[in-house]
Enzyme design. Structure first.
Site, short mmCIF file in Angstrom:
data_model
loop_
_atom_site.label_atom_id
_atom_site.label_comp_id
_atom_site.label_asym_id
_atom_site.label_seq_id
_atom_site.Cartn_x
_atom_site.Cartn_y
_atom_site.Cartn_z
N ASP A 110 -20.97 5.48 14.60
CA ASP A 110 -19.63 4.96 14.31
C ASP A 110 -19.43 3.55 14.87
OD1 ASP A 110 -18.71 5.16 17.03
OD2 ASP A 110 -18.38 7.30 16.72
N LEU A 111 -18.30 2.97 14.57
CA LEU A 111 -18.02 1.56 14.89
C LEU A 111 -18.31 1.20 16.34
CD1 LEU A 111 -16.76 -1.17 13.88
CD2 LEU A 111 -14.57 -0.27 14.72
#
Length: 296
Positions: A110-111
């Protein structure tokens, strides 16, 4: 080559092997009318093709099938693991070297997560390595706010059900604590969306940093942030069961010979010479005469 000998495969698999997308995405593209074979638009993924068929997606020829390749990439935080982002954020693929072919990621980070991300030009290889049935552990270094107890570790080891979603057993160890934070090593095989963050939050701990340090036998090691390094073909064959890729050979030019090792029985043999044969008749040998005296 006769017609029965022509190797065929499902159109979605062929598109995945070309590194365009996953099989599921290929099936959606076909349903959307984006794929044609020999000039005819497909309306079903239940279709087989061979290397002789002309396949296009959105009017463009799909890439020629190449040997499966795999890269280790050190993803820094702040990049999205997708080819495009509706919010206009930078993606992993925006930061890759220009000399890399079109690749897809194996799983995601994820980010705000960082560390080892595997990239490949082969959708079938990506699908294989993502499946829990492959049995590869993904190991992470995780910093959480708080001090996890033994009872929390035991709960992770048994698996959790959160909001109707079942998370399988997770191996976790508390490595160290300093101030209000703790560092943990967490290993899992499934890797559902934001799995570690969700299970730790469920137990009352907020993840402030998450670094993937290995994926099966492949490790992050000392690879620098945004660094890319290709995995050797021998590892692909030995560790991942990837078959040796035989590229189509170009026709020989007049007077050109096949490379050594590929000449077979029809290869041109060296000309005979007039060197006479050696006479291998066995020569007589003399026995040594005994020097010992006869005893009277």
């Amino acid at each position: 080559m006769t017609e029965p000998e022509i190797k065929k495969e499902r159109i979605a698999k062929r598109m995945a092997r070309a590194g365009l997308c996953s099989r599921r995405e290929a099936e959606r593209w076909i349903e959307d009318g984006r794929v044609t074979v020999n000039g005819k638009k497909l309306d079903t993924a239940a279709f087989t093709v061979s290397e002789r068929d002309h396949i296009t997606v959105d009017g463009k020829d799909i890439p020629k099938t190449e040997r499966p390749r795999l890269w280790r990439y050190h993803k820094p935080p702040g990049l999205v693991t997708s080819h495009s982002d509706e919010k206009g954020r930078d993606t992993v693929f925006d930061k890759l070297p220009d000399d890399l072919p079109r690749v897809i990621s194996i799983g995601r980070l994820d980010l705000n997560s960082e560390g080892l991300l595997l990239l490949t030009n082969d959708g079938e290889l990506a699908r294989k390595l993502e499946l829990p049935a492959t049995g590869w552990k993904r190991k992470y270094r995780v910093r959480v706010h708080g001090h996890p107890r033994d009872s929390d570790i035991a709960k992770l080891g048994k698996g959790l059900t959160i909001e109707g979603v079942r998370y399988d057993a997770i191996d976790a160890i508390v490595d160290s604590t300093k101030g209000a934070n703790s560092w943990m090593t967490i290993s899992l095989r499934e890797g559902k969306n934001r799995e570690i963050r969700k299970v730790m939050e469920y137990l009352g701990y907020t993840v402030s940093r998450l670094i993937r340090i290995s994926y099966g036998p492949l490790v992050l090691g000392d690879l620098k942030a945004e660094g890319v390094e290709e995995v050797k073909s021998k590892i692909l064959r030995d560790q991942m069961g990837v078959e040796k890729f035989e590229e189509a050979e170009e026709p020989l030019k007049p007077g050109q010979r096949l490379p050594r090792g590929k000449r077979g029985n029809n290869a041109k043999k060296p000309a005979k010479t007039d060197v006479p044969k050696m006479n291998h008749q066995k020569r007589r040998t003399l026995k040594a005469r005994s020097t010992s005296k006869r005893v009277r």
